[in-house]
Design a protein around this motif. Sequence first.
Motif, PDB file in Angstrom:
ATOM      1  N   ILE A 154       0.837  -1.198   0.000  1.00  0.00           N
ATOM      2  CA  ILE A 154       0.000   0.000   0.000  1.00  0.00           C
ATOM      3  C   ILE A 154       0.874   1.252   0.000  1.00  0.00           C
ATOM      4  O   ILE A 154       1.813   1.376   0.770  1.00  0.00           O
ATOM      5  CB  ILE A 154      -0.931   0.014   1.232  1.00  0.00           C
ATOM      6  N   LYS A 155       0.541   2.146  -0.917  1.00  0.00           N
ATOM      7  CA  LYS A 155       1.217   3.445  -0.944  1.00  0.00           C
ATOM      8  C   LYS A 155       0.139   4.525  -0.898  1.00  0.00           C
ATOM      9  O   LYS A 155      -0.542   4.786  -1.894  1.00  0.00           O
ATOM     10  CB  LYS A 155       2.061   3.584  -2.205  1.00  0.00           C
ATOM     11  N   PRO A 156      -0.051   5.161   0.245  1.00  0.00           N
ATOM     12  CA  PRO A 156      -1.172   6.089   0.389  1.00  0.00           C
ATOM     13  C   PRO A 156      -0.891   7.481  -0.157  1.00  0.00           C
ATOM     14  O   PRO A 156       0.249   7.850  -0.425  1.00  0.00           O
ATOM     15  CB  PRO A 156      -1.357   6.147   1.914  1.00  0.00           C
ATOM     16  N   ILE A 157      -1.966   8.218  -0.322  1.00  0.00           N
ATOM     17  CA  ILE A 157      -1.904   9.662  -0.460  1.00  0.00           C
ATOM     18  C   ILE A 157      -2.489  10.215   0.837  1.00  0.00           C
ATOM     19  O   ILE A 157      -3.566   9.795   1.268  1.00  0.00           O
ATOM     20  CB  ILE A 157      -2.670  10.154  -1.711  1.00  0.00           C
ATOM     21  N   ARG A 200     -11.296  14.984  -3.247  1.00  0.00           N
ATOM     22  CA  ARG A 200     -11.805  14.601  -4.565  1.00  0.00           C
ATOM     23  C   ARG A 200     -10.966  15.219  -5.683  1.00  0.00           C
ATOM     24  O   ARG A 200     -10.758  14.607  -6.740  1.00  0.00           O
ATOM     25  CB  ARG A 200     -13.273  15.021  -4.707  1.00  0.00           C
ATOM     26  N   LYS A 201     -10.493  16.432  -5.448  1.00  0.00           N
ATOM     27  CA  LYS A 201      -9.706  17.136  -6.458  1.00  0.00           C
ATOM     28  C   LYS A 201      -8.326  16.511  -6.649  1.00  0.00           C
ATOM     29  O   LYS A 201      -7.820  16.442  -7.781  1.00  0.00           O
ATOM     30  CB  LYS A 201      -9.558  18.601  -6.035  1.00  0.00           C
ATOM     31  N   LEU A 202      -7.712  16.061  -5.563  1.00  0.00           N
ATOM     32  CA  LEU A 202      -6.308  15.646  -5.604  1.00  0.00           C
ATOM     33  C   LEU A 202      -6.098  14.133  -5.697  1.00  0.00           C
ATOM     34  O   LEU A 202      -4.977  13.687  -5.903  1.00  0.00           O
ATOM     35  CB  LEU A 202      -5.579  16.170  -4.358  1.00  0.00           C
ATOM     36  N   SER A 203      -7.158  13.344  -5.528  1.00  0.00           N
ATOM     37  CA  SER A 203      -6.983  11.899  -5.564  1.00  0.00           C
ATOM     38  C   SER A 203      -7.992  11.259  -6.516  1.00  0.00           C
ATOM     39  O   SER A 203      -8.955  11.909  -6.946  1.00  0.00           O
ATOM     40  CB  SER A 203      -7.164  11.303  -4.154  1.00  0.00           C
ATOM     41  N   THR A 204      -7.765  10.007  -6.823  1.00  0.00           N
ATOM     42  CA  THR A 204      -8.689   9.242  -7.660  1.00  0.00           C
ATOM     43  C   THR A 204      -9.203   8.050  -6.866  1.00  0.00           C
ATOM     44  O   THR A 204      -8.700   7.737  -5.781  1.00  0.00           O
ATOM     45  CB  THR A 204      -7.993   8.725  -8.924  1.00  0.00           C
ATOM     46  N   LYS A 205     -10.178   7.352  -7.407  1.00  0.00           N
ATOM     47  CA  LYS A 205     -10.744   6.193  -6.718  1.00  0.00           C
ATOM     48  C   LYS A 205      -9.727   5.069  -6.574  1.00  0.00           C
ATOM     49  O   LYS A 205      -9.913   4.153  -5.767  1.00  0.00           O
ATOM     50  CB  LYS A 205     -11.980   5.698  -7.452  1.00  0.00           C
ATOM     51  N   LYS A 221     -14.777  10.025   6.436  1.00  0.00           N
ATOM     52  CA  LYS A 221     -15.762   9.123   5.821  1.00  0.00           C
ATOM     53  C   LYS A 221     -15.383   8.771   4.386  1.00  0.00           C
ATOM     54  O   LYS A 221     -15.824   7.763   3.861  1.00  0.00           O
ATOM     55  CB  LYS A 221     -17.156   9.754   5.866  1.00  0.00           C
ATOM     56  N   GLN A 222     -14.559   9.610   3.757  1.00  0.00           N
ATOM     57  CA  GLN A 222     -14.092   9.325   2.393  1.00  0.00           C
ATOM     58  C   GLN A 222     -12.805   8.509   2.362  1.00  0.00           C
ATOM     59  O   GLN A 222     -12.405   8.020   1.315  1.00  0.00           O
ATOM     60  CB  GLN A 222     -13.830  10.633   1.649  1.00  0.00           C
ATOM     61  N   ALA A 223     -12.148   8.399   3.507  1.00  0.00           N
ATOM     62  CA  ALA A 223     -10.814   7.791   3.552  1.00  0.00           C
ATOM     63  C   ALA A 223     -10.887   6.268   3.509  1.00  0.00           C
ATOM     64  O   ALA A 223     -11.883   5.658   3.912  1.00  0.00           O
ATOM     65  CB  ALA A 223     -10.090   8.239   4.814  1.00  0.00           C
ATOM     66  N   ASP A 224      -9.799   5.669   3.052  1.00  0.00           N
ATOM     67  CA  ASP A 224      -9.648   4.221   3.162  1.00  0.00           C
ATOM     68  C   ASP A 224      -9.183   3.832   4.559  1.00  0.00           C
ATOM     69  O   ASP A 224      -9.481   2.733   5.033  1.00  0.00           O
ATOM     70  CB  ASP A 224      -8.634   3.726   2.119  1.00  0.00           C
TER      71      ASP A 224
END
Length: 218
Positions: free
Chosen positions: A2-5, A154-159, A177-180
């Motif tokens: 895993i390599k997160p943003i 949403r602007k800086l990351s993708t699904k 709530k949007q985070a993994d």
Amino acid sequence: MIKPIIFCDFDGTITNSDNIISIMKKFAPPGWESLKDGVLQQKISISAGVGEMFSLLDSDLKDDIIQYVKDTAGIRPGFSDFVDFTKKADIPIYIVSGGMDFFVEPLLNDLLSTDRVYCNHANFEQEKIVIEWPHTCDEHCDYGCGCCKPTIMRKLSTKNDYRLVIGDSVTDFEAAKQADFVIARDRLLEKCRIEGIPHQEFETFFDVINILKKLQEV
């Protein structure tokens, strides 16, 4: 592997205390507490509450406030090591803060380039401080966030990105709530536990480094 943003809060997360609350306790006249409580209880929007709190302060307090924050804020242990770790591991990190540029940027002290920092702007040209909101909510958010953390994500990351949020307050909850995965403390930690959001607790950024190392092993 895993390599997160990473999307990291500032006040109460990178710093040891919430600078807006600290500033209000020191400089604001009576009445600001009800605005603070309204924001924390999610009864009024962040932009409305914070904007009204700063409108209580005279603009000529700017230099005094900056010095006060520099003297009192305190950077959470391990933060510079954490930034070094993310650079070496080539992990993108963005600071997403409901704080104000006039105290966020000096406290970061050039550890990160300004294009990695998203926060609000304080205007001192009028008698009272006026807060401007350069990173407002997109069409998917109507919470009046001020600096809208979910919109920035949403602007800086993708699904396809592994989105990791680091934070401490209810103001980080919509981003969480949007985070993994969430690395949390204080009120955000309680929220993650209640809502069943995947998370791990931290107190210092040395803890964060260890969590990231374990995630990289997955």
